[in-house]
Scaffold this active site. Structure first.
Site, mmCIF file in Angstrom:
data_model
loop_
_atom_site.group_PDB
_atom_site.id
_atom_site.type_symbol
_atom_site.label_atom_id
_atom_site.label_comp_id
_atom_site.label_asym_id
_atom_site.label_seq_id
_atom_site.Cartn_x
_atom_site.Cartn_y
_atom_site.Cartn_z
ATOM 1 N N HIS A 18 -0.920 24.106 -10.050
ATOM 2 C CA HIS A 18 -0.958 25.323 -10.869
ATOM 3 C C HIS A 18 -1.984 26.307 -10.310
ATOM 4 O O HIS A 18 -1.721 27.517 -10.230
ATOM 5 C CB HIS A 18 -1.372 24.993 -12.315
ATOM 6 C CG HIS A 18 -0.404 24.165 -13.080
ATOM 7 N ND1 HIS A 18 -0.777 23.004 -13.718
ATOM 8 C CD2 HIS A 18 0.914 24.339 -13.339
ATOM 9 C CE1 HIS A 18 0.270 22.495 -14.330
ATOM 10 N NE2 HIS A 18 1.319 23.280 -14.109
ATOM 11 N N LYS A 42 7.166 20.177 -27.047
ATOM 12 C CA LYS A 42 6.846 19.302 -25.912
ATOM 13 C C LYS A 42 5.806 18.239 -26.273
ATOM 14 O O LYS A 42 5.531 17.364 -25.470
ATOM 15 C CB LYS A 42 6.320 20.124 -24.732
ATOM 16 C CG LYS A 42 7.372 20.894 -23.985
ATOM 17 C CD LYS A 42 6.754 21.494 -22.733
ATOM 18 C CE LYS A 42 7.786 22.105 -21.828
ATOM 19 N NZ LYS A 42 7.189 22.606 -20.583
ATOM 20 N N ARG A 91 8.745 23.273 -7.694
ATOM 21 C CA ARG A 91 8.305 22.131 -6.890
ATOM 22 C C ARG A 91 9.448 21.578 -6.060
ATOM 23 O O ARG A 91 9.285 21.220 -4.918
ATOM 24 C CB ARG A 91 7.767 21.024 -7.794
ATOM 25 C CG ARG A 91 6.490 21.373 -8.501
ATOM 26 C CD ARG A 91 6.146 20.287 -9.464
ATOM 27 N NE ARG A 91 7.295 20.094 -10.351
ATOM 28 C CZ ARG A 91 7.222 19.812 -11.630
ATOM 29 N NH1 ARG A 91 6.076 19.647 -12.200
ATOM 30 N NH2 ARG A 91 8.300 19.670 -12.359
ATOM 31 N N SER A 129 2.183 17.760 -14.312
ATOM 32 C CA SER A 129 1.190 17.366 -15.312
ATOM 33 C C SER A 129 1.552 16.043 -15.967
ATOM 34 O O SER A 129 0.700 15.181 -16.179
ATOM 35 C CB SER A 129 1.045 18.453 -16.381
ATOM 36 O OG SER A 129 0.517 19.621 -15.829
#
Length: 162
Positions: A18, A42, A91, A129
């Site tokens: 990030h 989430k 990614r 993450s």
């Protein structure tokens, strides 16, 4: 390109990937606003205030980066920040399909706001993450993926849950 861009996400926790995306965005924009999404669906590990504090600490020395929490529609947040651009990190190819859907929906709702994709640096292309949290939860070494203070906060929180 100059002006203001937003870089939204949950940042649960913020990783070196990030940080890399944000620093690279500054090569194109005068100012980057990191939007810390509330994202209760989430079920984030860190609450929004913890995530906000971590990002503030990481970018404390950079006047061209600000951190703001938000909830609701991303385009409303972009408008509130006077941003014309949304930065999204990619990614892998698996990120692409979802991100293109989001960009298309955002363009439909707010045609004046563009989305720009930045690919992750090769050394962070596999870092997420959630993966970092899982490895840390299993006592794996994630130090190369996190700022030292973020690593400390993650390990402290994990230890408090044991």
């Amino acid at each position: 390109m100059k002006g203001t861009a937003i870089y939204p996400g949950t940042f649960d926790p913020v990783t070196r990937g990030h940080i890399d995306i944000c620093q690279r965005a500054l090569k194109m924009f005068d100012h980057v606003v990191i939007g810390v999404a509330d994202s209760p669906a989430k079920e984030p590990f860190f609450d929004i205030n913890e995530r906000f504090d971590m990002l503030e600490m990481v970018f404390d020395d950079n006047d061209h980066i600000s951190v703001k929490p938000f909830s609701g529609l991303l385009i409303d947040f972009a408008r509130d920040c006077d941003a014309d651009v949304i930065i999204r990190g990619l990614r892998a190819i698996s990120d692409f399909e979802y991100e293109v859907q989001l960009a298309g929906m955002n363009r439909s709702l707010a045609p004046e706001i563009e989305t720009i994709f930045l690919t992750a640096a090769q050394r962070y292309a596999f870092v997420s993450s959630s993966l970092v949290r899982e490895i840390a939860r299993l006592d794996g070494d994630v130090s190369e993926f996190l700022h030292p203070e973020i690593l400390h906060r993650l390990t402290t929180k994990l230890q408090s849950l044991k």
